[in-house]
Design a protein around this motif. Sequence first.
Motif, PDB file in Angstrom:
ATOM      1  N   LEU A  55       0.857  -1.176   0.000  1.00 24.43           N
ATOM      2  CA  LEU A  55       0.000   0.000   0.000  1.00 24.43           C
ATOM      3  C   LEU A  55       0.894   1.226   0.000  1.00 24.43           C
ATOM      4  O   LEU A  55       1.732   1.402   0.881  1.00 24.43           O
ATOM      5  CB  LEU A  55      -0.910  -0.011   1.230  1.00 24.43           C
ATOM      6  CG  LEU A  55      -1.801   1.203   1.467  1.00 24.43           C
ATOM      7  CD1 LEU A  55      -2.771   1.406   0.314  1.00 24.43           C
ATOM      8  CD2 LEU A  55      -2.555   1.045   2.798  1.00 24.43           C
ATOM      9  N   ALA A  57       1.017   5.594  -0.660  1.00 28.84           N
ATOM     10  CA  ALA A  57       0.170   6.783  -0.657  1.00 28.84           C
ATOM     11  C   ALA A  57       1.008   8.032  -0.861  1.00 28.84           C
ATOM     12  O   ALA A  57       2.164   8.105  -0.438  1.00 28.84           O
ATOM     13  CB  ALA A  57      -0.621   6.888   0.649  1.00 28.84           C
ATOM     14  N   ARG A  64      -3.456  10.207   2.479  1.00 28.13           N
ATOM     15  CA  ARG A  64      -3.139   9.372   3.648  1.00 28.13           C
ATOM     16  C   ARG A  64      -4.430   8.906   4.327  1.00 28.13           C
ATOM     17  O   ARG A  64      -4.541   7.749   4.753  1.00 28.13           O
ATOM     18  CB  ARG A  64      -2.250  10.140   4.620  1.00 28.13           C
ATOM     19  CG  ARG A  64      -0.821  10.333   4.107  1.00 28.13           C
ATOM     20  CD  ARG A  64       0.095  10.938   5.143  1.00 28.13           C
ATOM     21  NE  ARG A  64      -0.134  12.364   5.307  1.00 28.13           N
ATOM     22  CZ  ARG A  64      -0.729  12.921   6.352  1.00 28.13           C
ATOM     23  NH1 ARG A  64      -1.168  12.158   7.358  1.00 28.13           N
ATOM     24  NH2 ARG A  64      -0.896  14.230   6.432  1.00 28.13           N
ATOM     25  N   ALA A  67      -6.074   6.172   2.392  1.00 31.98           N
ATOM     26  CA  ALA A  67      -5.387   4.882   2.501  1.00 31.98           C
ATOM     27  C   ALA A  67      -5.791   4.119   3.759  1.00 31.98           C
ATOM     28  O   ALA A  67      -5.588   2.895   3.838  1.00 31.98           O
ATOM     29  CB  ALA A  67      -3.872   5.099   2.495  1.00 31.98           C
ATOM     30  N   GLU A  71      -5.622   0.047   4.767  1.00 29.59           N
ATOM     31  CA  GLU A  71      -4.795  -0.459   5.866  1.00 29.59           C
ATOM     32  C   GLU A  71      -5.623  -1.341   6.790  1.00 29.59           C
ATOM     33  O   GLU A  71      -5.167  -2.416   7.222  1.00 29.59           O
ATOM     34  CB  GLU A  71      -4.207   0.723   6.635  1.00 29.59           C
ATOM     35  CG  GLU A  71      -3.289   0.329   7.773  1.00 29.59           C
ATOM     36  CD  GLU A  71      -2.680   1.522   8.482  1.00 29.59           C
ATOM     37  OE1 GLU A  71      -1.832   1.297   9.371  1.00 29.59           O
ATOM     38  OE2 GLU A  71      -3.052   2.668   8.154  1.00 29.59           O
ATOM     39  N   PRO A  78       0.715   1.764   5.094  1.00 24.96           N
ATOM     40  CA  PRO A  78       1.053   2.477   3.859  1.00 24.96           C
ATOM     41  C   PRO A  78       2.489   2.985   3.867  1.00 24.96           C
ATOM     42  O   PRO A  78       3.021   3.374   4.919  1.00 24.96           O
ATOM     43  CB  PRO A  78       0.061   3.648   3.837  1.00 24.96           C
ATOM     44  CG  PRO A  78      -0.263   3.880   5.284  1.00 24.96           C
ATOM     45  CD  PRO A  78      -0.212   2.528   5.941  1.00 24.96           C
TER      46      PRO A  78
END
Length: 214
Positions: A55, A57, A64, A67, A71, A78
């Motif tokens: 992952l 970002a 963020r 994301a 997560e 991330p």
Amino acid sequence: MPADRLHLVRHGEVHNPRRVLYGRLPGFGLSVDGRRMARQAAEYVHGLDRPVSALIASPLQRTRESAEPFEALFGIEPVIDERVIEPTNVFEGRRMKRALANPINWRHLRQPDVPSWGEPYAQVVARVTAAMDDAWDRVPAGDVVVVSHQLPIWVTHLALSLQPTRHDPRKRRCALSSVTSFERRDDADGSRRWVEVAYAEPASTAGAVDVGAV
């Protein structure tokens, strides 16, 4: 073995009551609806029933935050990559209609194919595809999710589809929390190229405010 598929995911709706072009400005996080959109994007990717091994970002707040559902669903942290950040532009902090009504700003529109108002499209494509290449080669198996922004995703799509990167920003096919998916495939001459394999808009965006960048 490299990764299997790479998904470029756009962030959700941003809280932007003044409807300014926020670009890289700090302090622009997701709205309540934006968090819902980000969750729907993550649920869509999760519903593909494909393992996600990485992952990535952009460092900006809105990406963020977008994301975070990935997560939570996939249990992976991330990695922040500056190369997938929003491009710079001279209109940051302004309302676009007002900015364009001022003749002093017209000089920024002289070369729309570059574009003259911000980071060159070619430079954006180069940094985003470099991040994609690195992520693909670094992950031994599974998919990669990259949470980024509309313009980087769209011009990368254009370039990888061998289309001109000059375009009308009002006609981008890159909705809030959309997912554009790619694979790397071998050509007959032994070279490798990115191929777009899917595009999806899993989030409901009715009534969304989407005026943050050019």
